[in-house]
Design an enzyme around this catalytic site. Structure first.
Site, PDB file in Angstrom:
ATOM      1  N   GLU A 111      -0.907  -3.249   6.279  1.00 43.41           N
ATOM      2  CA  GLU A 111      -1.649  -3.388   7.532  1.00 43.41           C
ATOM      3  C   GLU A 111      -1.119  -4.550   8.360  1.00 43.41           C
ATOM      4  O   GLU A 111      -1.058  -4.469   9.595  1.00 43.41           O
ATOM      5  CB  GLU A 111      -3.135  -3.556   7.234  1.00 43.41           C
ATOM      6  CG  GLU A 111      -3.757  -2.290   6.658  1.00 43.41           C
ATOM      7  CD  GLU A 111      -5.187  -2.480   6.221  1.00 43.41           C
ATOM      8  OE1 GLU A 111      -6.061  -1.766   6.739  1.00 43.41           O
ATOM      9  OE2 GLU A 111      -5.442  -3.344   5.354  1.00 43.41           O
ATOM     10  N   GLU A 131      -6.335   1.417  -1.133  1.00 39.68           N
ATOM     11  CA  GLU A 131      -7.703   0.900  -1.152  1.00 39.68           C
ATOM     12  C   GLU A 131      -8.717   1.875  -1.737  1.00 39.68           C
ATOM     13  O   GLU A 131      -9.665   1.464  -2.420  1.00 39.68           O
ATOM     14  CB  GLU A 131      -8.134   0.494   0.266  1.00 39.68           C
ATOM     15  CG  GLU A 131      -7.591  -0.847   0.735  1.00 39.68           C
ATOM     16  CD  GLU A 131      -6.231  -0.747   1.388  1.00 39.68           C
ATOM     17  OE1 GLU A 131      -5.827  -1.700   2.065  1.00 39.68           O
ATOM     18  OE2 GLU A 131      -5.551   0.296   1.220  1.00 39.68           O
TER      19      GLU A 131
END
Length: 261
Positions: A111, A131
């Site tokens: 990210e 995640e």
């Protein structure tokens, strides 16, 4: 500055190296420090381009520090100015950032790279958003930025199964700009940074502003919008000293001297 971040200024280029044991993972404290660095970069008129990389040759960043999580740091903790890793939520940064991805970029590390304007990666780099396997979601931009690059089927596989994507595949999909050897990574990132420095700073700022504000608009609407006078940088660049300097330098067969005004 902390032991986790090493800063080097090369003229108008700022190099930031994330250096934390155990995969360059980022806890809230480090994220705060990174946010301060990126905000200082934003506000320093002498700096034009930033390069963010990781120490070593294995990990760019494994993202959120799961050891800190195990010790009680919550997924919705305050990660400081700029959001996680200091860059993922700075939406008004009008200077370019290059992610020099030297290895694994997982979770928040991916990210962070996606929040940059350019990604140059080593041929051993790998990207993933695992995640969901940890009971959380990639909400520091991964689930928002990746769908703007990849087709839905590929995004779904990456965010729901944690599938890894290698450097060459990332290049084919347009996630990264360049794939080079580990030994050439930083030189290549610096070369790109210098190319950006050679462009007029106001023009770069105007381009980023236009991308940011019109990316979801139909083309005709975007035309009207950028000419409406509401933007900060686009109107000023048209009447700037740099807009005179560029053609003049071309006519005189010399390099332009940008003043940023």
């Amino acid at each position: 500055m902390s032991e986790s971040l090493h800063l080097t200024r090369n003229g108008s280029i700022l190099e930031i190296t994330l250096d934390r044991p155990k995969a360059n993972a980022i806890d809230a404290k480090t994220s705060f420090e990174m946010g301060e660095v990126f905000l200082n970069f934003r506000d320093d008129p002498q700096l034009r381009v930033a390069i963010i990389t990781g120490a070593g040759e294995k990990f760019f960043s494994a993202g959120w520090d799961l050891k800190a999580a195990a010790e009680g740091e919550a997924p919705d903790a305050d990660f400081g100015p700029g959001g996680f890793a200091g860059l993922t939520e700075i939406f008004n940064l009008d200077k370019p950032v290059i992610a020099a991805v030297n290895g694994y970029a997982f979770g928040g590390g991916f990210e962070l790279a996606l929040a940059a304007d350019f990604i140059v990666c080593a041929d051993n780099a790998s990207f993933a958003l695992p995640e969901a396997k940890l009971g959380i979601v990639p909400d520091s931009g991964g689930v928002l930025r990746l769908p703007k690059i990849l087709p839905p089927a590929i995004v779904n596989e990456m965010v729901m199964t944690g599938r890894r994507m290698g450097a060459e595949e990332a290049l084919r999909w347009g996630i990264v700009n360049r794939v080079v050897s580990q030994a050439e990574l930083m030189d290549n990132a610096r070369e790109l940074a210098q190319q950006l420095v050679n462009s007029a700073p106001l023009a770069i700022a105007a381009l980023k502003e236009i991308y940011r504000t019109t990316s979801e608009m139909p083309v005709e609407e975007a035309y009207r919008y950028i000419r409406s006078g509401v933007l900060k940088h686009y109107p000023s660049v048209l009447h700037s000293e740099d807009a005179i300097e560029g053609p003049l330098a071309f006519a005189e067969k010399r390099d332009p001297v940008w003043k940023g005004r």
